[in-house]
Scaffold this active site. Structure first.
Site, PDB file in Angstrom:
ATOM      1  CB  SER A 142      11.435  -7.980  -1.295  1.00  0.00           C
ATOM      2  OG  SER A 142      10.482  -7.084  -1.829  1.00  0.00           O
ATOM      3  CG  ASP A 146       5.921 -11.528  -5.774  1.00  0.00           C
ATOM      4  OD1 ASP A 146       5.102 -10.702  -5.337  1.00  0.00           O
ATOM      5  OD2 ASP A 146       7.124 -11.538  -5.463  1.00  0.00           O
ATOM      6  CG  HIS A 182       6.601 -10.335  -2.121  1.00  0.00           C
ATOM      7  ND1 HIS A 182       7.459 -10.190  -3.184  1.00  0.00           N
ATOM      8  CD2 HIS A 182       7.044  -9.471  -1.160  1.00  0.00           C
ATOM      9  CE1 HIS A 182       8.372  -9.281  -2.884  1.00  0.00           C
ATOM     10  NE2 HIS A 182       8.154  -8.839  -1.659  1.00  0.00           N
TER      11      HIS A 182
END
Length: 285
Positions: free
Chosen positions: A125, A179, A212
């Site tokens: 991320s 995601d 995610h």
């Protein structure tokens, strides 16, 4: 018995081969927003088990206010004001975090003489965004073996310029198709921008149903990538400091990392610690 040891210094976690002389590569893993080094320690252990020739460093981001978190402070590599493209231009603090990662690479190169072509940046991320931003803007002579971006994106587009000579740096970008935070379209756009900048070796792999997060299929793909760009190599073993030139603190750390602390019980003189480390390196223990 585990082939590696884990040490903690401040907020940084380091995994390294018990036989420090067997190291021939470095992997730096940067966590995501609000997380810490410990968040990816389990992934690091999986990689270290499969690739015991790697030293793996997991730094922790500084605690700072994050606009998207209503200004509340949290571990963050840079400020995030929003997830839209306009918000992504600012990224206050990213240059300082970039320098933190560069310092880790340069320290390893200085201390062990390991080449930059034996180092990989990896992150999840926000940490993945930092890895891309940093790895593709190093000096040409610091060209890495590769970059791994998990569920990330290209941050601070206005500040990004691909260094000439780094165009063919291998990049693996893994992203979940489900995601909701950083949508896969953002990953695709990031790939396009970096390719427009001149990158010629950017692979984007997507995973159906993955939010995610990270799953085992992705970790296996990452391990295959690492095995390709950072295979064990006798020609790239690190250069270790002579035990006789080490401080007591360094000797104790070397003994602890080697897992031979039980043999140091009762030792008092520096010469005894030096001999213990030398005997271990020479295979006498």
């Amino acid at each position: 018995m585990s082939p590696y040891t884990i040490t903690r210094s401040g907020t940084t976690i380091t995994l390294q081969p018990k036989d420090s002389a067997s190291q021939s590569g470095l992997l730096v893993i940067s966590h995501g927003l609000g997380d810490s080094a410990s968040g990816f320690e389990d992934v690091a252990q999986m990689i270290a088990t499969q690739m015991p020739h790697l030293k793996i460093v997991l730094p922790t981001a500084p605690t700072q206010p994050v606009t998207m978190n209503m200004g509340m402070p949290m571990n963050s590599w840079y400020d995030i004001t929003g997830l839209d493209e306009r918000s992504n231009e600012n990224c206050k603090g990213i240059q300082e975090s970039r320098q933190t990662i560069v310092d880790i690479l340069e320290k390893e190169h200085e201390e062990s003489k390991l080449g930059y072509d034996r180092m990989v940046l990896m992150g999840f991320s926000q940490g993945g965004a930092l890895s891309l931003f940093t790895g593709l803007q190093l000096k040409a002579e610091q060209k890495l073996a590769g970059i791994v971006c998990m569920s990330g994106y290209l941050a601070a587009r206005a500040q990004f310029k691909l260094t000439k000579g780094l165009e063919d740096t291998p990049i693996l970008h893994c992203h979940g198709e489900a995601d909701p935070m950083i949508q896969v379209g953002m990953a695709q756009k990031s790939q396009g921008i970096v390719i427009e900048e001149g990158c010629t070796n950017y692979e984007l792999k997507t995973y159906r149903g993955l939010p995610h997060s990270v799953n085992m299929e992705e970790i296996e793909d990452i391990q295959k990538f690492l095995a390709k760009v950072l295979p064990d190599s006798e020609d790239h073993k690190v250069t270790l400091k002579d035990p006789s030139d080490m401080s007591i603190k360094e000797l104790r750390a070397a003994i602890r990392n080697a897992g031979i602390g039980n043999k140091a019980v009762g030792l008092m003189e520096k010469s005894e610690f030096v001999k213990l480390v030398q005997d271990h390196r020479n295979g006498k223990l």
